[in-house]
Motif scaffolding. Structure first.
Motif, PDB file in Angstrom:
ATOM      1  N   LEU A 243      -0.850   2.526   6.827  1.00 59.74           N
ATOM      2  CA  LEU A 243      -1.218   2.568   5.393  1.00 59.74           C
ATOM      3  C   LEU A 243      -2.452   4.007   5.503  1.00 59.74           C
ATOM      4  O   LEU A 243      -3.307   3.734   6.291  1.00 59.74           O
ATOM      5  CB  LEU A 243      -2.116   1.486   4.633  1.00 59.74           C
ATOM      6  CG  LEU A 243      -2.568   1.734   3.385  1.00 59.74           C
ATOM      7  CD1 LEU A 243      -1.452   1.587   2.332  1.00 59.74           C
ATOM      8  CD2 LEU A 243      -3.871   0.932   2.925  1.00 59.74           C
ATOM      9  N   GLN A 276       4.178   6.908   0.422  1.00 60.59           N
ATOM     10  CA  GLN A 276       3.241   5.855   0.097  1.00 60.59           C
ATOM     11  C   GLN A 276       1.826   6.384  -0.886  1.00 60.59           C
ATOM     12  O   GLN A 276       1.442   7.124  -0.844  1.00 60.59           O
ATOM     13  CB  GLN A 276       2.610   5.047   1.577  1.00 60.59           C
ATOM     14  CG  GLN A 276       1.732   6.053   2.061  1.00 60.59           C
ATOM     15  CD  GLN A 276       1.127   5.243   3.378  1.00 60.59           C
ATOM     16  OE1 GLN A 276       0.381   4.483   3.163  1.00 60.59           O
ATOM     17  NE2 GLN A 276       1.625   5.808   4.725  1.00 60.59           N
ATOM     18  N   CYS A 278      -1.328   4.437  -3.459  1.00 62.32           N
ATOM     19  CA  CYS A 278      -2.493   3.424  -3.137  1.00 62.32           C
ATOM     20  C   CYS A 278      -1.919   2.124  -3.012  1.00 62.32           C
ATOM     21  O   CYS A 278      -1.070   1.641  -3.641  1.00 62.32           O
ATOM     22  CB  CYS A 278      -3.357   3.559  -4.879  1.00 62.32           C
ATOM     23  SG  CYS A 278      -4.789   2.442  -4.742  1.00 62.32           S
ATOM     24  N   CYS A 279      -2.716   1.111  -2.211  1.00 62.83           N
ATOM     25  CA  CYS A 279      -2.435  -0.345  -2.149  1.00 62.83           C
ATOM     26  C   CYS A 279      -2.921  -1.172  -3.057  1.00 62.83           C
ATOM     27  O   CYS A 279      -2.347  -2.241  -3.258  1.00 62.83           O
ATOM     28  CB  CYS A 279      -2.996  -0.575  -0.812  1.00 62.83           C
ATOM     29  SG  CYS A 279      -4.883  -0.721  -0.949  1.00 62.83           S
ATOM     30  N   ALA A 296       0.850  -2.605  -5.836  1.00 62.04           N
ATOM     31  CA  ALA A 296       1.202  -3.597  -4.882  1.00 62.04           C
ATOM     32  C   ALA A 296       2.939  -3.486  -4.436  1.00 62.04           C
ATOM     33  O   ALA A 296       3.467  -3.360  -3.571  1.00 62.04           O
ATOM     34  CB  ALA A 296       1.184  -5.134  -5.178  1.00 62.04           C
ATOM     35  N   ALA A 299       4.032  -0.478  -2.718  1.00 60.54           N
ATOM     36  CA  ALA A 299       3.706  -0.515  -1.390  1.00 60.54           C
ATOM     37  C   ALA A 299       4.596  -1.238  -0.600  1.00 60.54           C
ATOM     38  O   ALA A 299       5.070  -0.898   0.466  1.00 60.54           O
ATOM     39  CB  ALA A 299       2.301  -0.804  -1.265  1.00 60.54           C
ATOM     40  N   VAL A 313      -3.430  -1.519   8.864  1.00 59.52           N
ATOM     41  CA  VAL A 313      -4.725  -1.059   7.758  1.00 59.52           C
ATOM     42  C   VAL A 313      -6.071  -0.575   8.525  1.00 59.52           C
ATOM     43  O   VAL A 313      -6.410  -1.446   9.292  1.00 59.52           O
ATOM     44  CB  VAL A 313      -4.825  -1.954   6.654  1.00 59.52           C
ATOM     45  CG1 VAL A 313      -5.603  -1.154   5.527  1.00 59.52           C
ATOM     46  CG2 VAL A 313      -3.519  -2.464   6.057  1.00 59.52           C
ATOM     47  N   CYS A 318      -8.844  -2.293   1.727  1.00 57.91           N
ATOM     48  CA  CYS A 318      -7.336  -2.223   1.497  1.00 57.91           C
ATOM     49  C   CYS A 318      -6.502  -3.355   2.218  1.00 57.91           C
ATOM     50  O   CYS A 318      -5.643  -3.944   1.488  1.00 57.91           O
ATOM     51  CB  CYS A 318      -6.712  -0.867   2.078  1.00 57.91           C
ATOM     52  SG  CYS A 318      -7.551   0.586   1.465  1.00 57.91           S
ATOM     53  N   MET A 322      -4.359  -6.143   0.608  1.00 62.54           N
ATOM     54  CA  MET A 322      -2.807  -6.218   1.047  1.00 62.54           C
ATOM     55  C   MET A 322      -2.430  -7.687   1.558  1.00 62.54           C
ATOM     56  O   MET A 322      -1.223  -8.087   1.417  1.00 62.54           O
ATOM     57  CB  MET A 322      -2.271  -5.348   2.117  1.00 62.54           C
ATOM     58  CG  MET A 322      -2.492  -3.800   1.490  1.00 62.54           C
ATOM     59  SD  MET A 322      -2.352  -2.434   2.476  1.00 62.54           S
ATOM     60  CE  MET A 322      -0.743  -2.237   2.867  1.00 62.54           C
ATOM     61  N   TYR A 325      -1.332  -9.974  -1.481  1.00 65.20           N
ATOM     62  CA  TYR A 325      -0.233  -9.643  -2.271  1.00 65.20           C
ATOM     63  C   TYR A 325       0.458 -10.951  -2.850  1.00 65.20           C
ATOM     64  O   TYR A 325       0.889 -11.114  -3.865  1.00 65.20           O
ATOM     65  CB  TYR A 325       0.796  -8.701  -1.685  1.00 65.20           C
ATOM     66  CG  TYR A 325       0.285  -7.192  -1.791  1.00 65.20           C
ATOM     67  CD1 TYR A 325      -0.980  -6.671  -2.452  1.00 65.20           C
ATOM     68  CD2 TYR A 325       0.970  -6.224  -1.066  1.00 65.20           C
ATOM     69  CE1 TYR A 325      -1.223  -5.232  -2.274  1.00 65.20           C
ATOM     70  CE2 TYR A 325       0.853  -4.756  -1.077  1.00 65.20           C
ATOM     71  CZ  TYR A 325      -0.699  -4.342  -1.848  1.00 65.20           C
ATOM     72  OH  TYR A 325      -0.834  -3.182  -1.826  1.00 65.20           O
ATOM     73  N   SER A 343       2.380  -9.657   2.999  1.00 67.61           N
ATOM     74  CA  SER A 343       1.177  -9.869   3.616  1.00 67.61           C
ATOM     75  C   SER A 343       0.913 -10.621   4.750  1.00 67.61           C
ATOM     76  O   SER A 343       0.155 -10.312   5.594  1.00 67.61           O
ATOM     77  CB  SER A 343       0.601 -10.903   2.458  1.00 67.61           C
ATOM     78  OG  SER A 343       0.369 -10.526   1.112  1.00 67.61           O
ATOM     79  N   VAL A 346       0.701  -7.486   7.281  1.00 64.20           N
ATOM     80  CA  VAL A 346      -0.692  -6.909   7.287  1.00 64.20           C
ATOM     81  C   VAL A 346      -1.777  -7.198   8.469  1.00 64.20           C
ATOM     82  O   VAL A 346      -1.910  -8.295   8.657  1.00 64.20           O
ATOM     83  CB  VAL A 346      -1.190  -6.883   6.143  1.00 64.20           C
ATOM     84  CG1 VAL A 346      -2.381  -6.168   6.038  1.00 64.20           C
ATOM     85  CG2 VAL A 346      -0.194  -6.457   4.912  1.00 64.20           C
TER      86      VAL A 346
END
Ligand code: SF4
Ligand code: SF4
Length: 489
Positions: A243, A276, A278-279, A296, A299, A313, A318, A322, A325, A343, A346
């Motif tokens: 990201l 990509q 914004c998250c 979301a 992403a 990340v 962020c 994430m 989510y 999620s 991440v």
């Protein structure tokens, strides 16, 4: 049905009701921690805060109000109070986690949502220090997230407040728009106009929030593009998506480039999808539910299309968003399951590096480093050991701990823009603690913290080199001259 009453610049009857909101302590609280009538008005910041003079009845609608079960988990023990930054600043019960949970309770019981109640919610930094401190496992994050969504959906903020928030949310989550600002901002900085404006006291004449925004603009360096695919050095151990973030991408491009190099050096193929956006972290943490959900979903689709094993990340706020989510999209029949699966993939940069174990040798960096735990890394994600372990693996680097590390620096997403006074107080407190470590370099993992702390140090007339943890690891992997890190802003 929502009933709004008392619109006007200074509605006395609403103020009276507001005082009651801040005046009643939760039942069963020890007397010494209950607030006195009107104490909230005196003890907390908020002078000059644009307020609407409106009460909304009922406070919460049926769309995910703060859950009664989660509210009931709070046993009012007060263990969270010493780590809550706003309680530390003002000693006001309604500006503590326990007090805010109490406000949620009375909101559920039929108390109106008015300026005072909203003020206590707004002044919460969302730092989650209370979650770390709470022995009863109160899920304050879910409570304040649900409450903020109710506030944003139902409470008619003043025109001034709405306009400022609109400026923030039409700008910061959009890297292309932010990029358009780079040229004018660099001109402003390099021409000396900014310095002149400060010396002439012109910034003091700006509205306080705009002036706070000006002070937080970083010195802009040259863009440093990251390739769409960075091959692993040596055998590939993982294929990861990265990201790039919004503020990170535009204002700290060197951090993303360093992140990709470090990951590649430790055997990751790094995929950085061009598409990509914004998250959604800023929107999520500010209660803008629909907007956060839109970001979301986009992403998830973008990274799903890459088929990566994990998504890395390097910005704490962020990463924390994430990882949520699954909760954010729990009602969406198309995305609920995909969001949960996403999620789980991440990882914070330090989390993944420690999970993988280092491959690339680290060259010595003989320097004293103060590590600042970003709240959304330490408190929200529980990641404290990993960045320390990653830094300690660098020969010659001496890690120094910052006193009161659990207390937020005041950055907190958009907090230092919308609540500049308490943010500045917290920044000053953190800056003093950082300087007391005697470190040569301050290192953290969140762009907002870097901006906030640089600004706080400037206010004290002090300078300290600062870097993102990715940049320190990158310097160690490349064998860079340590002076290049210590010469930084
Ligand atoms: S999130 Fe932070 S500011 Fe908000 S109540 Fe908890 S400790 Fe206090
Ligand atoms: S520590 Fe937990 S249970 Fe105790 S008052 Fe704070 S939030 Fe409530």
């Amino acid at each position: 049905m929502t009933e709004q009453t008392g619109r006007g610049p200074e509605p006395a009857h609403e103020r009276a009701s507001a005082t009651q909101v801040g005046a009643r302590g939760p039942e069963g609280l020890p007397d010494e921690v209950g607030a006195e009538p009107g104490q909230a008005d005196r003890a907390t910041a908020g002078a000059g805060r644009p307020e609407a003079g409106v009460a909304v009845l009922p406070a919460f609608d049926d769309h995910h109000p703060p859950e009664q079960e989660l509210i009931d988990d709070c046993v009012h023990c007060g263990f969270c109070l010493p780590t809550c930054p706003t309680y530390v600043l003002w000693g006001e019960e309604m500006d503590s986690p326990r007090g805010r949970i109490y406000l949620m309770e009375i909101g559920r019981q039929g108390e109106a949502m008015n300026d005072e109640m909203v003020r206590h919610f707004d002044q919460c930094l969302g730092c989650m220090a209370c979650v770390t401190a709470c022995p009863s496992g109160v899920q304050y994050g879910k409570l304040i997230e649900a409450t903020r969504q109710q506030v944003e959906r139902r409470y008619p903020r003043s025109r001034r407040d709405r306009a400022f928030r609109a400026l923030i949310f039409r700008l910061f989550p959009y890297p292309r728009r932010l990029r358009l600002l780079r040229g004018p901002l660099r001109l402003y900085q390099r021409s000396g106009l900014g310095t002149l404006a400060r010396r002439a006291g012109l910034l003091e004449r700006l509205p306080r929030r705009l002036s706070a925004m000006e002070r937080l603009v970083p010195d802009l360096g040259r863009p440093e593009p990251v390739p769409e695919v960075t091959p692993a050095v040596g055998p590939r151990r993982r294929r990861v998506g990265m990201l790039t973030g919004c503020v990170q991408r535009v204002f700290f491009p060197g951090v993303n480039a360093a992140t990709a190099r470090v990951l590649a050096a430790d055997g990751c193929e790094v995929v950085t999808p061009r598409a990509q956006g914004c998250c959604g972290a800023l929107s999520l943490h500010a209660g803008r539910e629909a907007e956060a959900q839109g970001f979301a979903r986009a992403a998830i689709e973008t990274f799903e299309a890459t088929g990566v094993d994990q998504v890395v990340v390097n910005a704490a706020g962020c990463g924390s968003a994430m990882k949520e989510y699954g909760h954010l999209l729990r009602d969406d029949p198309v995305f609920a399951e995909r969001a949960r699966a996403f999620s789980e993939k991440v990882r914070d940069l330090s989390e993944l590096l420690v999970e993988l174990g280092p491959v690339a040798p680290r060259h010595p960096l003989p320097m004293k480093v103060a590590w600042h735990d970003a709240c959304h890394l330490g408190h929200a994600q529980g990641i404290r050991a990993q960045p320390r372990a990653a830094l300690r693996a660098i020969p010659g680097l001496e890690l120094r701990e910052i006193a009161e590390s659990e207390i937020c620096c005041g950055s907190a997403g958009i907090y230092n823009l919308v609540e500049p006074e308490p943010a500045a107080e917290l920044g000053d407190r953190k800056a003093a603690n950082v300087l007391a470590t005697g470190a040569d370099l301050l290192v953290t993992s969140n762009p907002g913290c870097l901006l906030q702390l640089r600004n706080a140090l400037e206010r004290r007339g002090r300078h300290l080199a600062m870097a993102h943890v990715a940049e320190v690891l990158d310097a160690a992997v490349r064998g860079a001259d340590p002076a290049s890190l210590l010469a930084r802003d």
